[in-house]
Write an enzyme that holds these catalytic residues in place. Structure first.
Site, PDB file in Angstrom:
ATOM      1  N   GLU A  72       0.669  -1.105  -0.228  1.00  0.00           N
ATOM      2  CA  GLU A  72       0.041  -0.093  -0.177  1.00  0.00           C
ATOM      3  C   GLU A  72       1.013   1.314   0.053  1.00  0.00           C
ATOM      4  OE1 GLU A  72      -3.245   0.327  -0.346  1.00  0.00           O
ATOM      5  OE2 GLU A  72      -3.787  -1.796  -0.025  1.00  0.00           O
ATOM      6  N   ASP A  92      -4.475  -9.833  -8.347  1.00  0.00           N
ATOM      7  CA  ASP A  92      -4.598  -8.793  -9.560  1.00  0.00           C
ATOM      8  C   ASP A  92      -3.504  -8.205 -10.380  1.00  0.00           C
ATOM      9  OD1 ASP A  92      -4.612  -7.713  -7.044  1.00  0.00           O
ATOM     10  OD2 ASP A  92      -6.481  -6.871  -7.256  1.00  0.00           O
ATOM     11  N   THR A 150      -0.944   0.709 -10.442  1.00  0.00           N
ATOM     12  CA  THR A 150      -2.230   0.330  -9.984  1.00  0.00           C
ATOM     13  C   THR A 150      -2.975   1.274  -9.081  1.00  0.00           C
ATOM     14  OG1 THR A 150      -3.030  -1.956  -9.232  1.00  0.00           O
ATOM     15  CG2 THR A 150      -1.410  -0.870  -7.963  1.00  0.00           C
ATOM     16  N   ARG A 183       0.600   3.739  -3.311  1.00  0.00           N
ATOM     17  CA  ARG A 183       0.021   5.168  -3.158  1.00  0.00           C
ATOM     18  C   ARG A 183       1.250   6.055  -2.817  1.00  0.00           C
ATOM     19  NH1 ARG A 183      -5.626   3.967   0.153  1.00  0.00           N
ATOM     20  NH2 ARG A 183      -5.592   1.795  -0.185  1.00  0.00           N
ATOM     21  N   GLU A 214     -12.050   0.043 -10.116  1.00  0.00           N
ATOM     22  CA  GLU A 214     -11.953  -0.810 -11.258  1.00  0.00           C
ATOM     23  C   GLU A 214     -12.537  -1.084 -12.237  1.00  0.00           C
ATOM     24  OE1 GLU A 214     -12.015  -1.761  -7.980  1.00  0.00           O
ATOM     25  OE2 GLU A 214      -9.753  -1.727  -7.425  1.00  0.00           O
TER      26      GLU A 214
HETATM   27  C1  DMJ Z   1      -6.187   0.348  -5.122  1.00  0.00           C
HETATM   28  O1  DMJ Z   1      -5.651   0.755  -3.974  1.00  0.00           O
HETATM   29  C2  DMJ Z   1      -5.519  -0.248  -6.238  1.00  0.00           C
HETATM   30  O2  DMJ Z   1      -6.174  -0.110  -7.259  1.00  0.00           O
HETATM   31  C3  DMJ Z   1      -5.095  -1.582  -5.891  1.00  0.00           C
HETATM   32  O3  DMJ Z   1      -4.501  -2.327  -6.954  1.00  0.00           O
HETATM   33  C4  DMJ Z   1      -6.424  -2.425  -5.522  1.00  0.00           C
HETATM   34  N1  DMJ Z   1      -7.159  -1.797  -4.581  1.00  0.00           N
HETATM   35  C5  DMJ Z   1      -7.278  -0.425  -4.586  1.00  0.00           C
HETATM   36  C6  DMJ Z   1      -8.716   0.224  -5.022  1.00  0.00           C
HETATM   37  O4  DMJ Z   1      -9.785  -0.700  -5.065  1.00  0.00           O
END
Ligand code: DMJ
Length: 746
Positions: free
Chosen positions: A373, A506, A726, A377, A640
């Site tokens: 995370e 994912d 992501t 982020r 998503e």
């Molecule tokens: C986000 O923090 C990112 O997209 C991560 O890869 C998956 N989940 C959350 C959003 O749903």
């Protein structure tokens, strides 16, 4: 030895200690009620009159020519027939010295214990024994105190014990204080005389925090026990080897970190491509785009008003929200939103965010963070802010944070831990993860950021770490060509054979494709891994429902669970984005696969009351694209589905994707917008809103950004030049001609 005291037996055992055990010589006599011995020093005689009257009578004993001093006052003991040496009768100028050697009759430890405990208690006067007992007690007590202090100062991690136990080191439980950088802070911070503030008004219930801490302590304790057990099963040579290996790794990394912080090399900042924010020609599209910018304003302003500097906003309670994913790092929304502010042209807000980062963004936190995370982020947000704006502060902070994450890789295989204490550098995995494993989607989602960290720092260490992950993966056999979600970082072997393109798996697949694209299509190993994986996924996980909806199921040791998560919906965009690189005959197929997944995910939205999708939906028990379990009916402002619409729109220009995106905007406005921002919903099938009271930072980073891009022209962040991580943070493609890190030594 002649000068030593003589017991009645005519033989004085070696100094007085022996009197203790010399057939109970002195005690026997005391028991016999013999009168006090002659030749006793005056002070001793007085001492017997009572403790208060006690005066020390110095009694030197000579052993081998050197004097040994007795503590006469504190250890008079029962006076025996032991004859003091002639010298002992002479007054000496010292009051109390150590009672190390003396006979039971001559005081000291030997006297006290031998006389008192060995049997002379019976026949001696109570006053005399009280003194002896006091002495013994004093000794025992001092030993106890010494032991306690020893325990505090010499047990491992005594500093934690001191701060945690004695001083309640949990910052959340302490009053807000101004503090300076700790010992681990970087020299440049200290040199700058920077004053670090704790954020004020951190919300939270102290009881719950305490509970939380206790649970964490219990957990750590159990883990330590488990690890100790594992270690005990190893051969001593193996343990020795592990220790050496670990030490070596830490030393190597420290050396590199030091080098790195010698100063960042200069980088020729390339003006970013495609950041001019032209208004769309079509008036309706312009309006829609303006509406999305207004949504960003609403989300940002409320965060600013009620939760500034904290991680996220609670839009109903109108206060800050702190997720344990970030430990004590603050400002997740600020860092996550930077690039959205930039591309929407919210310049003042971008500057406010930058100033906060400069002053307050601090990574030297004594708390565990989620490596994944924090990477997607914080590192991601800082990197993209740098690439868009060219502001050095973002590069500096990104690299600083990257260095802080490096200890997560100190595992036997180099597969990083999921959790890391950023201050101590100690890592571990989620306690719920199969067999102590690391998670595929977590360690597999560092690649893009770490490649850029090496690029911007001129230090290959970041790239090496993520390339090693790939090496480990490539050595392993894959069940049916699939990648299980769990991999043990110690053994380097798979945990449970669960496979998912949603949660836990994912973004690993996403990063394989994007690693290839971001490398200007030179990283062909990543390309091969991606297309091989997608082929296995198609064979084993992708199914079509009887109603004609294509979905991606989950695979558990060969059995399919016909469930698709909201998270899995990103895959539509991924398949479409990868189509271009597929063998010609397959390209159209992948584009269609993307479109089918987009349609299924749109259905999952359309079949709810709120027109927003549930966390997971199923294709069994007579339902299709509907959540059947209560705990899967929530929507937490996730991006998503909209992300897939964005890729599908850019790659096909089919207007239905704009239509679907607008439906989502309307649903967000109707059901998630509240006075204090935007909130997630507990049940999207229920007619009235039950709010979860969290405005997730990814709502600003991803959901609103993707919506904005859908209603912008394609030349805003064109896909040929930018790769979205992501968390939707755009990184530039590293062009072949720029691969040589374009750095000039300072
Ligand atoms: C986000 O923090 C990112 O997209 C991560 O890869 C998956 N989940 C959350 C959003 O749903």
């Amino acid at each position: 030895m002649e000068n030593l005291t003589n017991c009645d037996e005519g033989l004085q055992p070696s100094l007085c200690r022996a009197c203790l055990f010399a057939k109970g010589a002195a005690p026997a006599r005391r028991a016999g009620g013999k009168p006090l011995p002659k030749g006793r020093p005056a002070a001793q005689t007085r001492a017997l009159g009572g403790l208060d009257a006690l005066e020390p009578a110095p009694q030197p004993l000579t052993a081998g020519g050197s004097e040994v001093w007795l503590i006469s006052g504190s250890a008079p003991g029962p006076w025996t027939d032991c004859q003091p040496a002639a010298a002992a009768t002479e007054a000496m100028p010292v009051g109390g010295l150590l009672p190390l050697f003396s006979s039971s009759g001559c005081g000291g430890l030997g006297g006290g214990l031998g006389g008192g405990l060995g049997g002379s208690r019976k026949g001696s006067g109570p006053a005399a024994f009280r003194l002896t007992e006091k002495f013994v007690l004093l000794l025992v007590f001092s030993a106890f105190i010494t032991l306690c202090f020893g325990a505090i100062f010499f047990l491992p991690d005594s500093s934690k014990l001191l701060s945690g136990v004695l001083f309640h080191s949990n910052p959340a439980l302490q009053p807000p204080v101004e503090h300076k950088p700790g010992p681990g802070a970087h020299a440049e911070d200290a040199a700058a005389g920077r004053v670090w503030h704790r954020e004020e008004g951190v919300p939270g219930d102290a009881g719950a925090i305490l509970e939380d801490n206790l649970a964490r302590i219990r957990e750590n304790h159990e883990r330590a026990l488990r690890e100790a057990k594992e270690t005990l099963q190893k051969l001593p040579e193996e343990i020795q080897r592990d220790i050496l290996l670990d030490k070596e790794k830490v030393a190597q990394d420290q050396l590199r970190d030091k080098e790195l912080f010698g100063g960042l090399p200069k980088v020729d900042f390339q003006p970013p491509i495609g950041v001019e924010n032209r208004e769309p020609a079509d008036a309706t599209i312009r309006e829609k785009r303006a509406k999305i910018k207004e949504m960003m304003n609403h989300a940002w302003n409320n965060y600013k008003r009620y939760a500034w500097g904290l991680n996220e906003l609670k839009p109903i309670s109108k206060e800050g929200h702190s997720s344990s994913l970030f430990g004590n790092i603050k400002g997740a929304t600020i860092v996550d939103a930077l690039d959205t502010l930039f591309i929407m042209g919210m310049k003042t807000e971008f500057q406010e965010a930058k100033s906060w980062i400069k002053k307050y963004l601090d990574f030297n936190v004594n708390a565990e963070v989620s490596v994944f995370e924090v990477n997607i982020r914080f590192v991601g947000g800082l990197l993209s802010a740098y690439y868009l704006s060219g502001e050095e502060i973002f590069r500096k902070k990104a690299v600083e944070l990257g260095v802080k994450l490096l200890p997560a890789f100190h595992t036997p295989s180099g597969i990083p831990w999921a959790l890391l204490n950023m201050k101590s550098g100690i890592g571990r995995n989620w306690p719920w993860a199969s067999g102590g494993s690391s998670i595929l989607a977590e360690f597999g989602t560092l690649h893009l950021e770490f490649m850029h960290l090496s690029h911007l720092s001129g230090n290959p260490i970041f790239a090496e770490k993520v390339m090693n992950i790939r090496t480990v993966l490539n050595k392993l056999d894959k069940p049916e060509g699939l990648y299980p979600n769990y991999l043990n970082p110690s053994s380097g072997q798979w945990g449970q054979h669960h496979v998912s393109v949603g949660g836990l798996g994912d973004s690993f697949y996403e990063y394989l494709l994007k690693a290839w694209l971001m490398s200007d299509k030179t990283d062909t190993e990543a390309k091969k891994m991606y297309f091989d994986a997608v082929q296995a996924i198609e064979t084993h996980l992708i199914r079509k429902s009887s109603g004609g909806l294509t979905y991606i199921a989950e695979w558990k040791g060969g059995l399919l669970e016909h469930k698709m998560g909201h998270l899995t919906c990103f895959a539509g965009g991924m398949f479409a984005l990868g189509a271009d690189g597929a063998p010609e005959a397959r390209a159209q197929h992948y584009l269609e696969l993307g479109a089918e997944i987009a349609r299924t995910c749109h259905e999952s939205y359309n079949r709810t009351y709120m027109k927003l999708g549930p966390e997971a939906f199923r294709f069994d028990g007579g339902v299709e694209a509907i959540a059947t379990r209560q705990n899967e009916k929530y929507y937490i402002l996730r991006p998503e589905v909209i992300e897939t619409y964005m890729y599908m729109w850019r790659l096909t220009h089919d207007p239905k994707y704009r239509t679907w995106a607008w439906e989502a905007v309307e649903a967000l406005e109707s059901h998630c917008r509240v006075n204090g921002g935007y909130s997630g919903l507990r049940d999207v099938y229920f007619a009235s809103e039950s709010y979860d009271d969290v405005q997730q930072s990814f709502f600003l980073a991803e959901t609103l950004k993707y919506l904005y891009l859908i209603f912008s022209d394609d030349d805003l962040l064109p896909l040929e030049h930018w790769i979205f991580n992501t968390e939707a943070h755009p990184f530039p493609v590293l062009r072949e001609e720029k691969k040589e890190i374009e750095v000039k030594e300072k």
